[in-house]
Design a protein around this motif. Structure first.
Motif, PDB file in Angstrom:
ATOM      1  N   ILE A   1       0.866  -1.177   0.000  1.00 57.42           N
ATOM      2  CA  ILE A   1       0.000   0.000   0.000  1.00 57.42           C
ATOM      3  C   ILE A   1       0.903   1.228   0.000  1.00 57.42           C
ATOM      4  CG2 ILE A   1      -1.824   1.259   1.214  1.00 57.42           C
ATOM      5  CD1 ILE A   1      -2.484  -1.416   2.667  1.00 57.42           C
ATOM      6  N   LEU A   2       0.910   1.957  -1.097  1.00 53.96           N
ATOM      7  CA  LEU A   2       1.725   3.167  -1.192  1.00 53.96           C
ATOM      8  C   LEU A   2       0.946   4.334  -0.613  1.00 53.96           C
ATOM      9  CD1 LEU A   2       3.127   2.898  -4.843  1.00 53.96           C
ATOM     10  CD2 LEU A   2       3.803   1.656  -2.791  1.00 53.96           C
ATOM     11  N   VAL A   3       1.543   5.085   0.324  1.00 52.42           N
ATOM     12  CA  VAL A   3       0.893   6.253   0.917  1.00 52.42           C
ATOM     13  C   VAL A   3       1.791   7.465   0.718  1.00 52.42           C
ATOM     14  CG1 VAL A   3      -0.416   4.897   2.597  1.00 52.42           C
ATOM     15  CG2 VAL A   3       1.843   5.764   3.217  1.00 52.42           C
ATOM     16  N   ILE A   4       1.173   8.641   0.569  1.00 51.57           N
ATOM     17  CA  ILE A   4       1.919   9.795   0.061  1.00 51.57           C
ATOM     18  C   ILE A   4       2.128  10.906   1.087  1.00 51.57           C
ATOM     19  CG2 ILE A   4       1.216   9.325  -2.310  1.00 51.57           C
ATOM     20  CD1 ILE A   4      -0.902  11.518  -2.017  1.00 51.57           C
ATOM     21  N   SER A   5       1.697  10.690   2.326  1.00 54.15           N
ATOM     22  CA  SER A   5       1.956  11.696   3.358  1.00 54.15           C
ATOM     23  C   SER A   5       2.119  11.012   4.705  1.00 54.15           C
ATOM     24  CB  SER A   5       0.813  12.719   3.432  1.00 54.15           C
ATOM     25  OG  SER A   5      -0.319  12.167   4.082  1.00 54.15           O
ATOM     26  N   ASP A   6       2.734  11.720   5.647  1.00 56.33           N
ATOM     27  CA  ASP A   6       2.917  11.164   6.995  1.00 56.33           C
ATOM     28  C   ASP A   6       1.578  10.902   7.671  1.00 56.33           C
ATOM     29  OD1 ASP A   6       5.642  11.286   6.668  1.00 56.33           O
ATOM     30  OD2 ASP A   6       5.875  13.207   7.702  1.00 56.33           O
ATOM     31  N   LYS A   7       0.604  11.787   7.421  1.00 53.69           N
ATOM     32  CA  LYS A   7      -0.711  11.625   8.055  1.00 53.69           C
ATOM     33  C   LYS A   7      -1.406  10.357   7.566  1.00 53.69           C
ATOM     34  CE  LYS A   7      -5.070  13.980   9.025  1.00 53.69           C
ATOM     35  NZ  LYS A   7      -5.906  15.188   8.797  1.00 53.69           N
ATOM     36  N   ILE A   8      -1.373  10.102   6.248  1.00 49.42           N
ATOM     37  CA  ILE A   8      -1.998   8.895   5.705  1.00 49.42           C
ATOM     38  C   ILE A   8      -1.237   7.661   6.174  1.00 49.42           C
ATOM     39  CG2 ILE A   8      -2.663   7.684   3.586  1.00 49.42           C
ATOM     40  CD1 ILE A   8      -2.819  10.412   2.198  1.00 49.42           C
ATOM     41  N   ASN A   9       0.074   7.779   6.253  1.00 53.81           N
ATOM     42  CA  ASN A   9       0.905   6.677   6.732  1.00 53.81           C
ATOM     43  C   ASN A   9       0.503   6.276   8.151  1.00 53.81           C
ATOM     44  OD1 ASN A   9       3.346   4.956   6.368  1.00 53.81           O
ATOM     45  ND2 ASN A   9       4.085   6.147   8.109  1.00 53.81           N
ATOM     46  N   GLN A  10       0.338   7.265   9.029  1.00 52.34           N
ATOM     47  CA  GLN A  10      -0.041   6.988  10.416  1.00 52.34           C
ATOM     48  C   GLN A  10      -1.451   6.415  10.497  1.00 52.34           C
ATOM     49  OE1 GLN A  10       2.170   7.235  13.063  1.00 52.34           O
ATOM     50  NE2 GLN A  10       0.538   6.001  13.972  1.00 52.34           N
ATOM     51  N   PHE A  11      -2.343   6.904   9.645  1.00 52.57           N
ATOM     52  CA  PHE A  11      -3.723   6.408   9.619  1.00 52.57           C
ATOM     53  C   PHE A  11      -3.752   4.911   9.333  1.00 52.57           C
ATOM     54  CE2 PHE A  11      -7.502   5.533   6.911  1.00 52.57           C
ATOM     55  CZ  PHE A  11      -8.487   5.711   7.874  1.00 52.57           C
ATOM     56  N   PHE A  12      -2.967   4.479   8.343  1.00 56.88           N
ATOM     57  CA  PHE A  12      -2.941   3.054   8.005  1.00 56.88           C
ATOM     58  C   PHE A  12      -2.218   2.236   9.065  1.00 56.88           C
ATOM     59  CE2 PHE A  12      -4.483   4.263   3.866  1.00 56.88           C
ATOM     60  CZ  PHE A  12      -5.162   3.131   3.419  1.00 56.88           C
ATOM     61  N   LEU A  13      -1.173   2.797   9.646  1.00 57.95           N
ATOM     62  CA  LEU A  13      -0.478   2.084  10.730  1.00 57.95           C
ATOM     63  C   LEU A  13      -1.418   1.831  11.902  1.00 57.95           C
ATOM     64  CD1 LEU A  13       3.008   3.866  10.781  1.00 57.95           C
ATOM     65  CD2 LEU A  13       2.550   1.481  10.144  1.00 57.95           C
ATOM     66  N   ASP A  14      -2.274   2.819  12.204  1.00 65.36           N
ATOM     67  CA  ASP A  14      -3.229   2.671  13.304  1.00 65.36           C
ATOM     68  C   ASP A  14      -4.292   1.613  13.005  1.00 65.36           C
ATOM     69  OD1 ASP A  14      -1.894   4.632  14.701  1.00 65.36           O
ATOM     70  OD2 ASP A  14      -3.270   6.246  14.151  1.00 65.36           O
ATOM     71  N   LEU A  15      -4.613   1.423  11.726  1.00 62.89           N
ATOM     72  CA  LEU A  15      -5.620   0.433  11.338  1.00 62.89           C
ATOM     73  C   LEU A  15      -5.045  -0.976  11.237  1.00 62.89           C
ATOM     74  CD1 LEU A  15      -7.841   2.062   8.550  1.00 62.89           C
ATOM     75  CD2 LEU A  15      -8.534   1.378  10.847  1.00 62.89           C
TER      76      LEU A  15
END
Length: 373
Positions: free
Chosen positions: A157-171
């Protein structure tokens, strides 16, 4: 030479959006010696079609311009497109047999999150599957947590910002799922942008009045409606300024501008094939978005030495150092208005930034290529 990787890339269309532009930039900078690529569009449409390298095969489900109205004469074609796409989504073997001609792929790549489910439904079960997430999905109603969690069925899953990265890590519910998340920097061709910005245009900057510019299609999440209201409030305070919008605007937007009687100072420049020379007409770039993934246009504005005012959406804090090259404000009308008032009264003119020195297109492309390989 080793066999070329056979890749299917899927996206809705190649209209003028950030995800579409990013994909085409990536395709223009990878080697035809390594890959055999088929690009499948739901709709064969968009300004970036001509930029796709000739060695890439383009397939499509429907052809023609996007239908954005509900005029009676458009309803049959609009309905046909929807039904046709739904049938192919429900019975993907038909798509792979009659449109993709029973081709086999090593990799299937959803280049935008909205096409993710289609790629997961592929009848080719042994292909590596990759998803490119371009938006902050945390507040998008149609992307429920259960739907987003289904994305962990992808290999990457490619993510393009730190915020989206953290969102997926939390899920993520396991280390294996966390390891699927890859933080990347979107491919941006800085050399091309700087060159295009030199093109001559008929308009000349009015140095007697502070001017803001914003570039984008008039979608609700861009917040142009609230920008009109803020503009009117500031004028009522005696703070004379102009706002330029480059991009398509809806009839509803035009009606709002007329309603507030700001046609002469809130100026719609329409769609421009090359928006970059217009940045020179403004003192500041304003991002009034309610939601974003990684607003590439902010990077472009910084590259062109514009001081940026942005609402606190995903991606902006990855680029803006408060006070140096821009200001990030809470995502409210009041905070945006206060910041615009501050800039109208201020002497700030240019951004203190080194964006052009910090970014490497080659490194960005290489990161994605490493996943493909």
């Amino acid at each position: 030479m080793a066999d070329k990787k056979k890749i299917l890339i899927r996206i809705g269309s190649l209209r003028h959006g950030g995800a579409e532009k990013t994909l085409v930039t990536f395709l223009k900078n990878i080697s035809s010696d390594k890959y055999e690529i088929d690009l499948l569009l739901n709709l064969y449409s968009g300004k970036y079609l001509n930029d796709v390298p000739k060695w890439i095969n383009i397939y499509y489900l429907n052809k023609g311009e996007m239908i954005t109205t509900n005029r009676i004469q458009d309803i049959p074609q609009k309905a046909f497109r929807v039904i046709y796409q739904e049938v192919l989504k429900k019975y993907p073997k038909l798509l792979y047999k009659y449109i993709l001609y029973n081709k086999e792929y090593d990799i299937e790549f959803a280049a935008i999150q909205g096409i993710g489910e289609d790629v997961l439904n592929s009848p080719i079960k042994n292909s590596k599957k990759i998803l490119w997430v371009h938006s902050d999905l945390s507040n998008v109603p149609e992307f429920t947590n259960s739907k987003i969690k289904s994305f962990f069925k992808f290999d990457h899953i490619l993510v393009i910002s730190d915020k989206i990265n953290q969102f997926f890590l939390d899920l993520a519910s396991s280390d294996d799922e966390k390891n699927k998340i890859v933080r990347i920097i979107n491919p941006i061709d800085t050399t091309e942008i700087l060159e295009l910005s030199k093109e001559k245009i008929d308009m000349v900057k009015d140095n007697s009045i502070k001017t803001f510019i914003s570039v984008g299609t008039n979608l609700e999440h861009k917040g142009y409606d609230r920008l009109v209201k803020i503009h009117k409030n500031l004028l009522n305070k005696g703070l004379i300024h102009k706002i330029l919008i480059v991009g398509e605007c809806s009839d509803k937007m035009k009606q709002l501008i007329n309603q507030y009687k700001v046609e002469k100072s809130f100026i719609l420049l329409g769609y421009q094939k090359n928006p970059y020379p217009f940045f020179e007409l403004a003192d500041y770039y304003v991002l009034s978005s309610r939601i974003e993934g990684y607003p590439t246009v902010v990077f472009e504005a910084l590259l062109l030495n514009k001081f940026v005012l942005a609402t606190d959406v995903s991606g902006v804090r990855d680029m803006i150092v408060n006070g140096d090259n821009g200001i990030v404000v809470n995502n409210t009308d009041v905070d945006l208005e206060n910041a615009m008032e501050y800039l109208i009264k201020s002497d700030i003119k240019k951004a203190d930034n080194s964006s052009k020195n910090l970014y490497s297109l080659k490194d960005s492309v290489t990161t994605i290529e490493n996943l493909l390989n």
